[in-house]
Design a protein around this motif. Structure first.
Motif, PDB file in Angstrom:
ATOM      1  N   ALA A  37       3.070   9.963  -9.922  1.00 37.24           N
ATOM      2  CA  ALA A  37       2.335  10.020 -11.190  1.00 37.24           C
ATOM      3  C   ALA A  37       1.740  11.391 -11.469  1.00 37.24           C
ATOM      4  O   ALA A  37       1.557  11.760 -12.628  1.00 37.24           O
ATOM      5  N   VAL A  38       1.428  12.141 -10.416  1.00 35.29           N
ATOM      6  CA  VAL A  38       0.803  13.455 -10.607  1.00 35.29           C
ATOM      7  C   VAL A  38       1.741  14.605 -10.261  1.00 35.29           C
ATOM      8  O   VAL A  38       1.323  15.760 -10.228  1.00 35.29           O
ATOM      9  N   GLY A  39       3.013  14.292  -9.992  1.00 35.43           N
ATOM     10  CA  GLY A  39       3.956  15.348  -9.655  1.00 35.43           C
ATOM     11  C   GLY A  39       3.626  16.044  -8.359  1.00 35.43           C
ATOM     12  O   GLY A  39       3.728  17.268  -8.251  1.00 35.43           O
ATOM     13  N   HIS A  40       3.245  15.253  -7.359  1.00 35.10           N
ATOM     14  CA  HIS A  40       2.822  15.863  -6.100  1.00 35.10           C
ATOM     15  C   HIS A  40       3.987  16.513  -5.373  1.00 35.10           C
ATOM     16  O   HIS A  40       5.108  16.001  -5.379  1.00 35.10           O
ATOM     17  N   ARG A  41       3.684  17.628  -4.717  1.00 29.67           N
ATOM     18  CA  ARG A  41       4.689  18.356  -3.937  1.00 29.67           C
ATOM     19  C   ARG A  41       4.049  18.798  -2.636  1.00 29.67           C
ATOM     20  O   ARG A  41       2.959  19.356  -2.627  1.00 29.67           O
ATOM     21  N   GLY A  42       4.727  18.536  -1.522  1.00 29.70           N
ATOM     22  CA  GLY A  42       4.171  18.875  -0.219  1.00 29.70           C
ATOM     23  C   GLY A  42       3.389  17.719   0.369  1.00 29.70           C
ATOM     24  O   GLY A  42       3.518  16.565  -0.041  1.00 29.70           O
ATOM     25  N   ALA A  43       2.540  18.035   1.367  1.00 26.74           N
ATOM     26  CA  ALA A  43       1.778  17.009   2.071  1.00 26.74           C
ATOM     27  C   ALA A  43       0.527  16.631   1.291  1.00 26.74           C
ATOM     28  O   ALA A  43      -0.181  17.490   0.767  1.00 26.74           O
ATOM     29  N   GLY A  44       0.268  15.338   1.224  1.00 25.47           N
ATOM     30  CA  GLY A  44      -0.935  14.836   0.563  1.00 25.47           C
ATOM     31  C   GLY A  44      -1.346  13.509   1.159  1.00 25.47           C
ATOM     32  O   GLY A  44      -0.603  12.906   1.946  1.00 25.47           O
ATOM     33  N   THR A  45      -2.522  13.045   0.792  1.00 24.62           N
ATOM     34  CA  THR A  45      -3.043  11.787   1.314  1.00 24.62           C
ATOM     35  C   THR A  45      -3.597  10.955   0.169  1.00 24.62           C
ATOM     36  O   THR A  45      -4.416  11.446  -0.612  1.00 24.62           O
ATOM     37  N   VAL A  46      -3.142   9.711   0.080  1.00 20.74           N
ATOM     38  CA  VAL A  46      -3.667   8.780  -0.916  1.00 20.74           C
ATOM     39  C   VAL A  46      -4.604   7.823  -0.188  1.00 20.74           C
ATOM     40  O   VAL A  46      -4.189   7.134   0.748  1.00 20.74           O
ATOM     41  N   GLU A  47      -5.858   7.791  -0.616  1.00 20.98           N
ATOM     42  CA  GLU A  47      -6.876   7.007   0.082  1.00 20.98           C
ATOM     43  C   GLU A  47      -7.191   5.720  -0.674  1.00 20.98           C
ATOM     44  O   GLU A  47      -7.306   5.720  -1.900  1.00 20.98           O
ATOM     45  N   PHE A  48      -7.338   4.642   0.106  1.00 22.02           N
ATOM     46  CA  PHE A  48      -7.619   3.326  -0.452  1.00 22.02           C
ATOM     47  C   PHE A  48      -8.785   2.677   0.279  1.00 22.02           C
ATOM     48  O   PHE A  48      -9.044   2.981   1.455  1.00 22.02           O
ATOM     49  N   LEU A  49      -9.468   1.767  -0.399  1.00 20.94           N
ATOM     50  CA  LEU A  49     -10.414   0.851   0.235  1.00 20.94           C
ATOM     51  C   LEU A  49      -9.800  -0.537   0.211  1.00 20.94           C
ATOM     52  O   LEU A  49      -9.255  -0.969  -0.812  1.00 20.94           O
ATOM     53  N   VAL A  50      -9.913  -1.240   1.339  1.00 21.57           N
ATOM     54  CA  VAL A  50      -9.383  -2.598   1.453  1.00 21.57           C
ATOM     55  C   VAL A  50     -10.547  -3.577   1.457  1.00 21.57           C
ATOM     56  O   VAL A  50     -11.475  -3.452   2.260  1.00 21.57           O
ATOM     57  N   ASP A  51     -10.511  -4.548   0.561  1.00 22.74           N
ATOM     58  CA  ASP A  51     -11.549  -5.573   0.457  1.00 22.74           C
ATOM     59  C   ASP A  51     -11.241  -6.661   1.477  1.00 22.74           C
ATOM     60  O   ASP A  51     -10.208  -7.333   1.378  1.00 22.74           O
ATOM     61  N   PRO A  52     -12.121  -6.867   2.478  1.00 20.40           N
ATOM     62  CA  PRO A  52     -11.836  -7.855   3.531  1.00 20.40           C
ATOM     63  C   PRO A  52     -11.853  -9.293   3.020  1.00 20.40           C
ATOM     64  O   PRO A  52     -11.248 -10.171   3.642  1.00 20.40           O
ATOM     65  N   LEU A  53     -12.552  -9.541   1.926  1.00 13.16           N
ATOM     66  CA  LEU A  53     -12.652 -10.918   1.405  1.00 13.16           C
ATOM     67  C   LEU A  53     -11.410 -11.328   0.630  1.00 13.16           C
ATOM     68  O   LEU A  53     -10.961 -12.475   0.720  1.00 13.16           O
ATOM     69  N   THR A  54     -10.859 -10.408  -0.133  1.00 13.62           N
ATOM     70  CA  THR A  54      -9.710 -10.747  -0.976  1.00 13.62           C
ATOM     71  C   THR A  54      -8.378 -10.243  -0.429  1.00 13.62           C
ATOM     72  O   THR A  54      -7.318 -10.725  -0.843  1.00 13.62           O
ATOM     73  N   GLY A  55      -8.430  -9.259   0.484  1.00 14.41           N
ATOM     74  CA  GLY A  55      -7.199  -8.657   0.978  1.00 14.41           C
ATOM     75  C   GLY A  55      -6.593  -7.664  -0.002  1.00 14.41           C
ATOM     76  O   GLY A  55      -5.503  -7.132   0.242  1.00 14.41           O
ATOM     77  N   GLU A  56      -7.298  -7.408  -1.113  1.00 13.91           N
ATOM     78  CA  GLU A  56      -6.810  -6.440  -2.088  1.00 13.91           C
ATOM     79  C   GLU A  56      -7.234  -5.022  -1.684  1.00 13.91           C
ATOM     80  O   GLU A  56      -8.177  -4.843  -0.930  1.00 13.91           O
ATOM     81  N   PHE A  57      -6.530  -4.045  -2.222  1.00 15.23           N
ATOM     82  CA  PHE A  57      -6.873  -2.655  -1.954  1.00 15.23           C
ATOM     83  C   PHE A  57      -6.995  -1.900  -3.258  1.00 15.23           C
ATOM     84  O   PHE A  57      -6.391  -2.264  -4.269  1.00 15.23           O
TER      85      PHE A  57
ATOM     86  N   MET B 297       0.826  -1.207   0.000  1.00 21.83           N
ATOM     87  CA  MET B 297       0.000   0.000   0.000  1.00 21.83           C
ATOM     88  C   MET B 297       0.863   1.261   0.000  1.00 21.83           C
ATOM     89  O   MET B 297       0.581   2.223  -0.731  1.00 21.83           O
ATOM     90  N   LEU B 298       1.911   1.281   0.795  1.00 19.96           N
ATOM     91  CA  LEU B 298       2.789   2.445   0.838  1.00 19.96           C
ATOM     92  C   LEU B 298       3.515   2.631  -0.499  1.00 19.96           C
ATOM     93  O   LEU B 298       3.683   3.766  -0.967  1.00 19.96           O
ATOM     94  N   ALA B 299       3.916   1.527  -1.114  1.00 20.23           N
ATOM     95  CA  ALA B 299       4.574   1.621  -2.421  1.00 20.23           C
ATOM     96  C   ALA B 299       3.609   2.173  -3.473  1.00 20.23           C
ATOM     97  O   ALA B 299       3.995   2.982  -4.328  1.00 20.23           O
ATOM     98  N   ALA B 300       2.344   1.749  -3.422  1.00 17.54           N
ATOM     99  CA  ALA B 300       1.341   2.247  -4.362  1.00 17.54           C
ATOM    100  C   ALA B 300       1.099   3.740  -4.154  1.00 17.54           C
ATOM    101  O   ALA B 300       0.905   4.496  -5.113  1.00 17.54           O
ATOM    102  N   ALA B 301       1.094   4.174  -2.883  1.00 16.06           N
ATOM    103  CA  ALA B 301       0.892   5.597  -2.587  1.00 16.06           C
ATOM    104  C   ALA B 301       2.030   6.441  -3.147  1.00 16.06           C
ATOM    105  O   ALA B 301       1.811   7.547  -3.649  1.00 16.06           O
ATOM    106  N   VAL B 302       3.247   5.924  -3.055  1.00 14.12           N
ATOM    107  CA  VAL B 302       4.395   6.639  -3.626  1.00 14.12           C
ATOM    108  C   VAL B 302       4.241   6.750  -5.139  1.00 14.12           C
ATOM    109  O   VAL B 302       4.458   7.827  -5.717  1.00 14.12           O
ATOM    110  N   ARG B 303       3.834   5.659  -5.794  1.00 10.83           N
ATOM    111  CA  ARG B 303       3.627   5.711  -7.247  1.00 10.83           C
ATOM    112  C   ARG B 303       2.536   6.718  -7.603  1.00 10.83           C
ATOM    113  O   ARG B 303       2.637   7.439  -8.604  1.00 10.83           O
ATOM    114  N   ALA B 304       1.481   6.761  -6.786  1.00  9.54           N
ATOM    115  CA  ALA B 304       0.383   7.702  -7.031  1.00  9.54           C
ATOM    116  C   ALA B 304       0.883   9.138  -6.962  1.00  9.54           C
ATOM    117  O   ALA B 304       0.562   9.973  -7.824  1.00  9.54           O
TER     118      ALA B 304
END
Length: 445
Positions: free
Chosen positions: A265-285, A255-262
């Motif tokens: 990807a948009v050229g983020h600068r400064g503080a930001g938050t990448v939000e995810f939903l986690v599927d309890p059945l599959t463990g995917e986000f 999840m942290l690696a995906a947030a870094v890629r996110a």
């Protein structure tokens, strides 16, 4: 570093920013409405300027008034806080165009992420997990029904612009989809971003987890851990905790690696938050959105990392070196949003604060927007303060949180303190085995 910073927000977050700005030896300038003249942040700033009446459209949301305040006070930088104009790309561009430093990501980054459909497409290209859904706006109900059949029910329907859960609804069949689409379209038409609507797979029993990122000069992005924010009412977060009790080491790493890629990807600068939903059945986000501003729940991340995120924001904007690194959290932090609302039905509870007594003790942090004698009005949202506790582990943090909530006394307006006490004792929350529907189960009507 800038000589002065104008804080273009109010209440709790304005006080929070003012404290760090002044601690860095920088002049803090506040702007305020007529209704907020007596709030703490106005007195705490080095200079304060009235910019309009109580109506936020004629004060805090009035970009021209804020820019004029910056000119009159000779501010050298503008910090947008986390509400009002913080996600407004046009305002960020105007600030930069007036040779003022914008303490946030570039206007283009804000614009690219504000449209949820565009953000989904960008994340897919960057290899960030995205839930099945549409890749372009859904123009009408007939198209929505066709897309829902392709995606598979249930589906989530939402405006492509805006935030805070406005217009968000789940549909489990065609009839429900027609109602949800009408709601989303109605809300979307009143948003600055336009009338576009999107559909994506609805994940039952999902956990909502967000990752704190910092975009540095040169394009590098650092992830400072995740926050569990599944306790929500009307899609508004009430509790944040870190580390998340529902995220194990392997999932956290992904999840942290995906947030870094996110962020990259948009050229983020400064503080930001990448939000995810986690599927309890599959463990995917799956990616939900990227908020290009300081999040309301940032304090718990600061407690477990020792990083002052506002300080890092200023240093990044000024082109100075930053000290934040991707380190493991120390301890467990829980943040509770103290709101001026009825604890049963969550209806607004404005009024004059006749008693305000904060809990004190080791591991307690309170970011407050009000004090005794202040009036809570109907012009603004219900947040009064964020009560945070830090413990050696989750059990320790829970004990401290229960004691702190019990010791927090606010009289005058209605508050959700009784609900927070009930929540902390709820078996699902106590075990850390909860999801975004917990509050709905606690308050079914």
């Amino acid at each position: 570093m800038f000589e002065s910073v104008l804080v273009a927000d109010r209440g709790e977050i304005a006080s929070r920013i003012v404290h760090t700005v002044r601690a860095m030896g920088v002049k803090a300038i506040a702007v305020y409405s007529e209704a907020d003249a007596g709030l703490p942040f106005v007195a705490e700033a080095d200079e304060s300027l009235l910019i309009g009446p109580a109506d936020p459209a004629r004060s805090y949301l009035d970009a021209a008034a804020v820019l004029e305040a910056a000119r009159r006070t000779n501010a050298r930088a503008v910090h947008p806080g986390h509400g009002f104009l913080a996600g407004n790309a046009a305002f960020a561009g105007e600030v930069a165009g007036r040779d003022l430093a914008w303490i946030g990501p570039p206007a283009l980054t804000i614009a690219r992420t504000a449209d949820k459909i565009n953000a989904r497409n960008l994340m897919k290209e960057a290899g960030v997990p995205v839930a099945p859904g549409v890749w372009e706006p859904v123009p009408d109900v007939r198209t929505a029904l066709e897309e829902a059949e392709r995606i598979g029910y249930p589906v989530m329907v939402k405006p492509a612009a805006g935030g805070g859960g406005a217009g968000l609804a789940a549909a489990h069949d065609g009839d429900g989809l027609c109602r949800a689409y009408a709601l989303a379209r109605d809300v979307a038409e009143r948003l600055p971003g336009g009338a576009e609507v999107l559909l994506e797979r609805y994940i039952a029993g999902a956990r909502h987890v967000e990752v704190q990122i910092l975009g540095l000069d040169g394009g590098a992005v650092v992830a400072l851990g995740e926050r569990e924010c599944s306790v929500q009412r009307r899609h508004q977060k009430i509790v944040e905790e870190t580390p998340s009790p529902g995220v194990g080491p392997a999932l956290r790493e992904r999840m942290l690696a995906a947030a870094v890629r996110a962020g990259e990807a948009v050229g983020h600068r400064g503080a930001g938050t990448v939000e995810f939903l986690v599927d309890p059945l599959t463990g995917e986000f799956y990616f939900v959105e990227l908020n290009t501003r300081l999040a309301a729940g940032h304090a718990v991340t600061e407690l477990v990392t020792g990083v002052d995120l506002v300080e890092q924001q200023l240093r990044i904007a000024a082109g100075e070196p930053v000290s934040a690194t991707a380190t493991a959290p120390r301890g467990h932090a829980i943040g509770l949003r103290v709101l001026a609302e009825d604890p049963r039905r969550f209806l607004p509870g404005p009024g004059e604060i006749t008693v305000w007594e904060e809990p004190v003790g080791e591991g307690i942090r309170i970011d407050a927007g009000y004090a005794e004698g202040n009036a809570v009005t109907s012009y603004y949202g219900p947040p009064l303060a964020t009560l945070c506790v830090l413990g050696d582990d989750r059990g320790h943090a829970l004990r401290r949180a229960r004691a702190a909530v019990a010791a927090f006394r606010i009289e005058g307006p209605a508050t959700n303190l009784p609900f927070l006490a009930e929540l902390l004792d709820h078996p699902e929350f106590a075990k850390g085995a909860y999801d975004t529907a917990l509050v709905a189960r606690m308050r079914p009507h």
